[in-house]
Design a protein around this motif. Structure first.
Motif, short mmCIF file in Angstrom:
data_model
loop_
_atom_site.label_atom_id
_atom_site.label_comp_id
_atom_site.label_asym_id
_atom_site.label_seq_id
_atom_site.Cartn_x
_atom_site.Cartn_y
_atom_site.Cartn_z
N GLU A 1 19.89 0.84 8.63
CA GLU A 1 19.18 -0.25 9.31
C GLU A 1 17.92 0.04 9.47
O GLU A 1 17.44 1.23 9.56
N LEU A 2 16.76 -0.82 9.43
CA LEU A 2 15.47 -0.75 9.45
C LEU A 2 15.09 0.19 10.84
O LEU A 2 14.46 1.10 10.44
N ARG A 3 15.60 -0.23 11.97
CA ARG A 3 15.34 0.41 12.95
C ARG A 3 15.62 1.95 12.97
O ARG A 3 14.94 2.81 13.96
N LYS A 4 16.57 2.46 12.32
CA LYS A 4 17.01 3.70 12.16
C LYS A 4 16.63 4.55 10.78
O LYS A 4 16.92 5.58 10.46
N ALA A 5 15.73 3.95 10.17
CA ALA A 5 15.45 4.00 8.75
C ALA A 5 14.26 5.26 8.74
O ALA A 5 13.54 5.45 9.79
N ASP A 6 14.60 6.24 7.82
CA ASP A 6 13.62 7.42 7.45
C ASP A 6 12.79 7.10 6.25
O ASP A 6 11.67 7.68 5.92
N SER A 7 13.32 6.26 5.39
CA SER A 7 12.67 6.10 4.32
C SER A 7 12.96 4.62 3.60
O SER A 7 13.98 4.06 4.31
N VAL A 8 12.27 4.07 2.83
CA VAL A 8 12.38 2.92 2.08
C VAL A 8 12.29 2.95 0.77
O VAL A 8 11.50 3.55 0.04
N ARG A 9 13.25 2.05 -0.19
CA ARG A 9 13.15 2.03 -1.49
C ARG A 9 12.79 0.70 -1.91
O ARG A 9 13.40 -0.29 -1.43
N ILE A 10 11.82 0.36 -2.94
CA ILE A 10 11.62 -0.99 -3.22
C ILE A 10 12.64 -1.12 -4.40
O ILE A 10 12.52 -0.77 -5.44
N ASP A 11 13.59 -2.12 -4.24
CA ASP A 11 14.53 -2.58 -5.20
C ASP A 11 14.20 -3.51 -6.46
O ASP A 11 14.49 -3.47 -7.42
N SER A 12 13.05 -4.27 -5.72
CA SER A 12 12.71 -5.22 -6.85
C SER A 12 11.43 -5.77 -5.99
O SER A 12 11.25 -6.08 -4.82
N ILE A 13 10.48 -6.32 -6.95
CA ILE A 13 9.36 -6.81 -6.32
C ILE A 13 8.52 -7.83 -7.28
O ILE A 13 8.58 -7.70 -8.40
N ALA A 14 8.09 -8.87 -6.85
CA ALA A 14 7.30 -10.01 -7.29
C ALA A 14 5.99 -10.38 -6.71
O ALA A 14 5.60 -10.71 -5.40
N TYR A 15 4.98 -10.27 -7.56
CA TYR A 15 3.64 -10.55 -7.20
C TYR A 15 3.10 -11.99 -7.59
O TYR A 15 3.58 -12.67 -8.65
N ASP A 16 2.57 -12.64 -6.82
CA ASP A 16 2.04 -13.89 -6.81
C ASP A 16 0.58 -13.96 -7.69
O ASP A 16 -0.52 -13.23 -7.10
N THR A 17 0.49 -14.04 -8.78
CA THR A 17 -0.42 -13.81 -9.68
C THR A 17 -1.50 -14.83 -9.32
O THR A 17 -2.68 -14.61 -9.89
N GLU A 18 -1.59 -15.97 -8.58
CA GLU A 18 -2.40 -16.74 -8.25
C GLU A 18 -3.33 -16.05 -7.11
O GLU A 18 -4.61 -16.48 -7.07
N GLY A 19 -3.02 -15.29 -6.42
CA GLY A 19 -3.67 -14.53 -5.22
C GLY A 19 -3.81 -15.45 -4.19
O GLY A 19 -3.46 -16.44 -4.21
N GLU A 20 -4.57 -14.77 -3.36
CA GLU A 20 -4.64 -15.35 -1.95
C GLU A 20 -6.08 -15.59 -1.81
O GLU A 20 -6.27 -16.21 -0.93
N THR A 21 -6.79 -15.20 -2.51
CA THR A 21 -8.42 -14.95 -2.37
C THR A 21 -8.94 -16.46 -2.70
O THR A 21 -9.95 -16.52 -2.37
N GLY A 22 -8.36 -17.31 -3.33
CA GLY A 22 -8.75 -18.70 -3.67
C GLY A 22 -9.79 -18.50 -4.52
O GLY A 22 -9.81 -18.06 -5.69
N SER A 23 -11.17 -19.03 -4.29
CA SER A 23 -12.15 -19.07 -4.95
C SER A 23 -13.04 -17.56 -4.84
O SER A 23 -13.87 -17.39 -5.83
N VAL A 24 -12.60 -17.02 -4.17
CA VAL A 24 -13.45 -15.78 -3.88
C VAL A 24 -12.87 -14.62 -5.18
O VAL A 24 -11.35 -14.47 -5.16
N GLU A 25 -13.47 -14.01 -5.86
CA GLU A 25 -13.08 -13.33 -6.90
C GLU A 25 -12.73 -12.03 -6.27
O GLU A 25 -13.67 -11.33 -5.43
N CYS A 26 -11.82 -11.34 -6.89
CA CYS A 26 -11.27 -10.04 -6.56
C CYS A 26 -11.98 -9.00 -7.18
O CYS A 26 -11.76 -8.64 -8.50
N SER A 27 -13.05 -8.13 -6.67
CA SER A 27 -13.60 -7.25 -7.08
C SER A 27 -14.20 -6.13 -6.21
O SER A 27 -13.76 -6.21 -4.92
N GLY A 28 -14.80 -5.25 -6.68
CA GLY A 28 -15.12 -4.08 -5.91
C GLY A 28 -14.09 -3.39 -5.24
O GLY A 28 -13.03 -2.94 -5.67
N GLU A 29 -14.15 -3.38 -3.85
CA GLU A 29 -13.33 -2.64 -2.90
C GLU A 29 -12.03 -3.19 -3.00
O GLU A 29 -11.11 -2.55 -3.00
#
Length: 191
Positions: free
Chosen positions: A116-144
């Motif tokens: 269970e999460l509340r008893k966990a010492d570690s976490v494994r990512i079993d699958s992951i999907a990224y939203d390639t549209e991003g959340e920054t809208g018109s702001v360009e993802c650059s720099g930091e």
């Protein structure tokens, strides 16, 4: 010097000194019973829950030479929320959703069985999907923001496992399990 001499009341005599000494001894025993054993781990301060709250990334440490701190002035901050079987969040440039499994090092836990999460010492990512549209809208993802996104997306990869720790400052630290001395880590603060 006796208690009666301290207060200038010589008539109190030995009887009062016995009662005071007895009371002090009893108080010492009560306080000793309330202390924690030397080998007991320190109790975390405040709220040490991992699940059910938003964690904001404040540092991505990929090597001992890199500073890794994420600026407080970033336009969009990376964040994550852990659920019982999921992890959702943002790298600062892209949203993601991951299916995860939690594990415990506790002696009473079965080998290779999910915890269970509340008893966990570690976490494994079993699958992951990224939203390639991003959340920054018109702001360009650059720099930091781009640097942070690149490093987080290299760490948030299917199959990667992280040790989970919450330090005394209520900061969550995910440390990649890669058998290196200076393993990459991500530091979060709870919101």
């Amino acid at each position: 010097m006796t208690i009666s001499n301290l207060f200038g009341q010589k008539f109190l005599g030995r009887a009062v000194n016995k009662y005071v000494a007895g009371g002090l001894a009893a108080a010492a025993l009560v306080l000793a019973g309330c202390s924690t054993p030397d080998d007991a781990p320190p109790e975390p301060l405040g709220d040490d829950r991992v699940g059910g709250k938003t964690w904001q990334a404040i540092g991505v440490y990929t090597s001992p030479e890199s500073n890794g701190t994420i600026s407080e002035n970033a336009l969009v901050v990376p964040r994550v929320v852990f659920g019982e079987t999921s992890m959702i969040g943002s790298t600062g440039c892209e949203h993601f959703r991951a299916e995860v499994s939690y594990f415990s090092d506790a002696p009473d836990s079965e080998d290779d069985s999910a915890a269970e999460l509340r008893k966990a010492d570690s976490v494994r990512i079993d699958s992951i999907a990224y939203d390639t549209e991003g959340e920054t809208g018109s702001v360009e993802c650059s720099g930091e923001m781009q640097w942070t996104h690149n490093n987080l997306s290299r760490l948030y990869v299917e199959g990667n496992e992280f040790d989970i720790a919450v330090d005394k400052n209520n900061q969550l630290i995910l440390t990649l399990q890669d058998d290196l001395v200076n393993s990459p880590a991500i530091r979060f603060v709870g919101l």
